[in-house]
Design a protein around this motif. Structure first.
Motif, short mmCIF file in Angstrom:
data_model
loop_
_atom_site.label_atom_id
_atom_site.label_comp_id
_atom_site.label_asym_id
_atom_site.label_seq_id
_atom_site.Cartn_x
_atom_site.Cartn_y
_atom_site.Cartn_z
N ALA A 12 0.81 -1.22 0.00
CA ALA A 12 0.00 0.00 0.00
C ALA A 12 0.84 1.27 0.00
O ALA A 12 0.43 2.29 0.52
CB ALA A 12 -0.94 0.00 1.20
N GLY A 13 2.05 1.19 -0.60
CA GLY A 13 2.84 2.39 -0.80
C GLY A 13 2.33 3.15 -2.01
O GLY A 13 1.22 2.90 -2.50
N ARG A 41 7.08 -3.35 8.72
CA ARG A 41 7.95 -2.90 7.63
C ARG A 41 7.38 -1.62 7.05
O ARG A 41 6.18 -1.44 6.97
CB ARG A 41 8.05 -3.97 6.54
CG ARG A 41 8.75 -5.24 6.96
CD ARG A 41 8.81 -6.22 5.80
NE ARG A 41 9.52 -7.43 6.18
CZ ARG A 41 9.70 -8.46 5.35
NH1 ARG A 41 9.20 -8.42 4.13
NH2 ARG A 41 10.37 -9.53 5.75
N ARG A 42 8.25 -0.74 6.62
CA ARG A 42 7.83 0.51 6.00
C ARG A 42 8.64 0.73 4.73
O ARG A 42 9.80 0.35 4.64
CB ARG A 42 8.07 1.70 6.94
CG ARG A 42 7.38 1.55 8.29
CD ARG A 42 5.90 1.89 8.19
NE ARG A 42 5.28 1.90 9.51
CZ ARG A 42 4.05 2.32 9.75
NH1 ARG A 42 3.29 2.76 8.76
NH2 ARG A 42 3.56 2.31 10.97
N GLY A 43 8.02 1.37 3.76
CA GLY A 43 8.73 1.70 2.54
C GLY A 43 9.66 2.88 2.75
O GLY A 43 9.68 3.52 3.80
N SER A 141 5.13 -4.75 -3.16
CA SER A 141 5.57 -4.94 -1.77
C SER A 141 6.94 -4.35 -1.48
O SER A 141 7.44 -4.47 -0.35
CB SER A 141 5.55 -6.42 -1.42
OG SER A 141 6.13 -7.20 -2.46
N GLY A 142 7.60 -3.74 -2.47
CA GLY A 142 8.84 -3.03 -2.22
C GLY A 142 10.01 -3.90 -1.82
O GLY A 142 10.04 -5.10 -2.10
N PHE A 143 10.98 -3.30 -1.17
CA PHE A 143 12.16 -4.03 -0.70
C PHE A 143 12.60 -3.50 0.65
O PHE A 143 12.16 -2.43 1.10
CB PHE A 143 13.31 -3.95 -1.71
CG PHE A 143 13.75 -2.55 -2.08
CD1 PHE A 143 14.35 -1.71 -1.16
CD2 PHE A 143 13.58 -2.08 -3.37
CE1 PHE A 143 14.77 -0.43 -1.50
CE2 PHE A 143 14.00 -0.80 -3.73
CZ PHE A 143 14.60 0.02 -2.79
N ALA A 332 7.64 9.44 -7.72
CA ALA A 332 6.98 9.72 -9.00
C ALA A 332 7.02 8.49 -9.92
O ALA A 332 6.05 8.20 -10.62
CB ALA A 332 7.66 10.91 -9.68
N SER A 333 8.14 7.76 -9.91
CA SER A 333 8.25 6.55 -10.73
C SER A 333 7.31 5.47 -10.22
O SER A 333 6.73 4.72 -11.03
CB SER A 333 9.70 6.03 -10.70
OG SER A 333 10.60 7.01 -11.17
N ALA A 334 7.15 5.38 -8.90
CA ALA A 334 6.25 4.37 -8.34
C ALA A 334 4.80 4.65 -8.74
O ALA A 334 4.05 3.73 -9.07
CB ALA A 334 6.38 4.35 -6.82
N PHE A 335 4.42 5.92 -8.71
CA PHE A 335 3.07 6.26 -9.15
C PHE A 335 2.85 5.84 -10.60
O PHE A 335 1.81 5.29 -10.96
CB PHE A 335 2.82 7.76 -9.02
CG PHE A 335 2.40 8.19 -7.65
CD1 PHE A 335 1.34 7.59 -7.00
CD2 PHE A 335 3.05 9.22 -7.00
CE1 PHE A 335 0.94 7.99 -5.73
CE2 PHE A 335 2.66 9.64 -5.73
CZ PHE A 335 1.61 9.02 -5.10
#
Length: 380
Positions: A12-13, A41-43, A141-143, A332-335
């Motif tokens: 949910a980032g 965990r947090r982004g 889910s990121g890293f 911005a890239s994630a969006f």
């Protein structure tokens, strides 16, 4: 019959939130899984605790904690609701759930996601779990960033307890930074410390040159691991190399001022950057033959379909955000990747495709190529 979501979004980032909102805009029923309260965990965006994020579209000048709240509020604009389509009632909108993804498997015509619903224990033990079914999946889910092993409490295994002292100094203008592009401007013409080893650390040094020439690389007691050309390039540019062991932080309040070295020296800096590598949060994909880049991130097509080890798309699975290989690790890239993944997953569920020149539906349509399972008649 069990409830089946159109799209399962894991994470949910910014990438996952955008994917969920984009799919919901297309009248899809979305489950958005937020791991933060369960896994702790947090982004990366969350690490900006007091430093305002300046590269996030729409959310200009916002801190990491405020940004997380704003993303959650954004999803509330697409609530779950019943709609009429083709004379039948179906669900659309976003259901948000707190949960940590444990396992994803493909059934006959759906994916089944198993996730923990209670906070993980200090040793990582899982308590209560539940499952959800979905026709498509977006992995966002990121890293996990690696952190320097300075004053670490090894008695606790969860990241934010194990690295609690490091976290104390993270997300402040005078503290630990993870991204030279994001936070380098805070230390123009100041003395900057970069902690890490190997040739890849040169990427951080190269980025730092936009802000300062006063750069020191600290290996924290490890061999520098740099190839001769990289080592020579650092020396030619006046970058200092410190291979001593860091014993402790020197701080005042939430501000990190420097390090006490194992030999008793005290080194002071104005800014602190770390690149100790990363680990993709994709353990739940162990049943799938996913392809990984050299740094462990998911390989994806131009449409953000997740690729297998042979380079072929895994039907029904897309990815967005930091977990995608080859993307800049910026909000911005994630969006952008989230919007692409959410729309592609949504489009794959359409019941019919464009006709061919002969007037019949395309034999190999996007629905056949990219649907999660089954043919076009099984998706509604």
């Amino acid at each position: 019959m069990s409830e089946v979501f159109d799209v399962l979004v894991i994470g949910a980032g910014p990438g996952g939130t955008q994917a969920a909102v984009s799919a919901a805009h297309q009248m899809r029923h979305v489950l958005l899984l937020d791991a933060s309260k369960v896994s702790r965990r947090r982004g990366r965006a969350y690490w900006s605790k007091t430093v305002k994020i300046e590269d996030a579209p729409v959310f200009a000048g916002i801190t990491g904690i405020e940004f997380a709240k704003a993303l959650q509020g954004w999803t509330e604009g697409q609530p779950e609701r019943a709609i009429q389509r083709g004379g039948e009632e179906r669900m659309a909108g976003i259901r948000r759930a707190d949960g940590f993804a444990l396992d994803l498997e493909r059934l006959d015509k759906t994916f089944r996601l198993t996730y923990a619903t209670e906070p993980l224990s200090r040793d990582g033990t899982v308590g209560a779990t539940t499952t959800a079914l979905g026709r498509t999946v977006v992995v966002a889910s990121g890293f996990e960033d690696g952190w320097p092993d300075i004053e670490i409490n090894d008695a606790a295994d969860r990241m934010y307890r194990k690295y609690q002292l490091v976290y104390r100094y993270a997300g402040n203008s005078r503290g630990w930074h993870l991204c030279i592009r994001c936070d380098g401007h805070l230390h123009v013409d100041e003395r900057v410390a970069i902690v890490g080893v190997g040739d890849y650390i040169f990427d951080v040094v190269q980025g730092a040159q936009d802000f300062t020439d006063r750069i020191t690389v600290l290996t924290n007691g490890r061999p520098h691991g740099m190839s001769p050309p990289v080592l020579e390039a650092l020396r030619e540019r006046g970058v200092e190399l410190e291979e001593g062991r860091i014993e402790a932080h020197i701080g005042q309040g939430l501000n990190l001022l420097g390090f006490r070295m194992a030999d008793g020296r005290e080194l002071f800096f104005d800014g602190f950057f770390v690149d100790e590598g990363l680990k993709a949060n994709d353990e739940f994909l162990h049943r799938f033959d996913v392809g990984h880049s050299d740094d462990g991130l998911l390989r994806c097509s131009d449409d953000h379909e997740v690729l297998n080890s042979s380079g072929d798309p895994i039907p029904g699975m897309w990815a967005a955000g930091d977990i995608v290989a080859g993307e800049r690790n910026l909000i911005a890239s994630a969006f952008a990747s989230g919007q692409d993944a959410g729309l592609e997953a949504s489009d794959s569920l359409r019941r019919w495709a464009a006709p061919t020149a002969g007037g019949q539906n395309e034999a190999v349509s996007s629905i056949a190529r990219r649907s999660s399972v089954g043919g076009t008649g099984d998706l509604e």
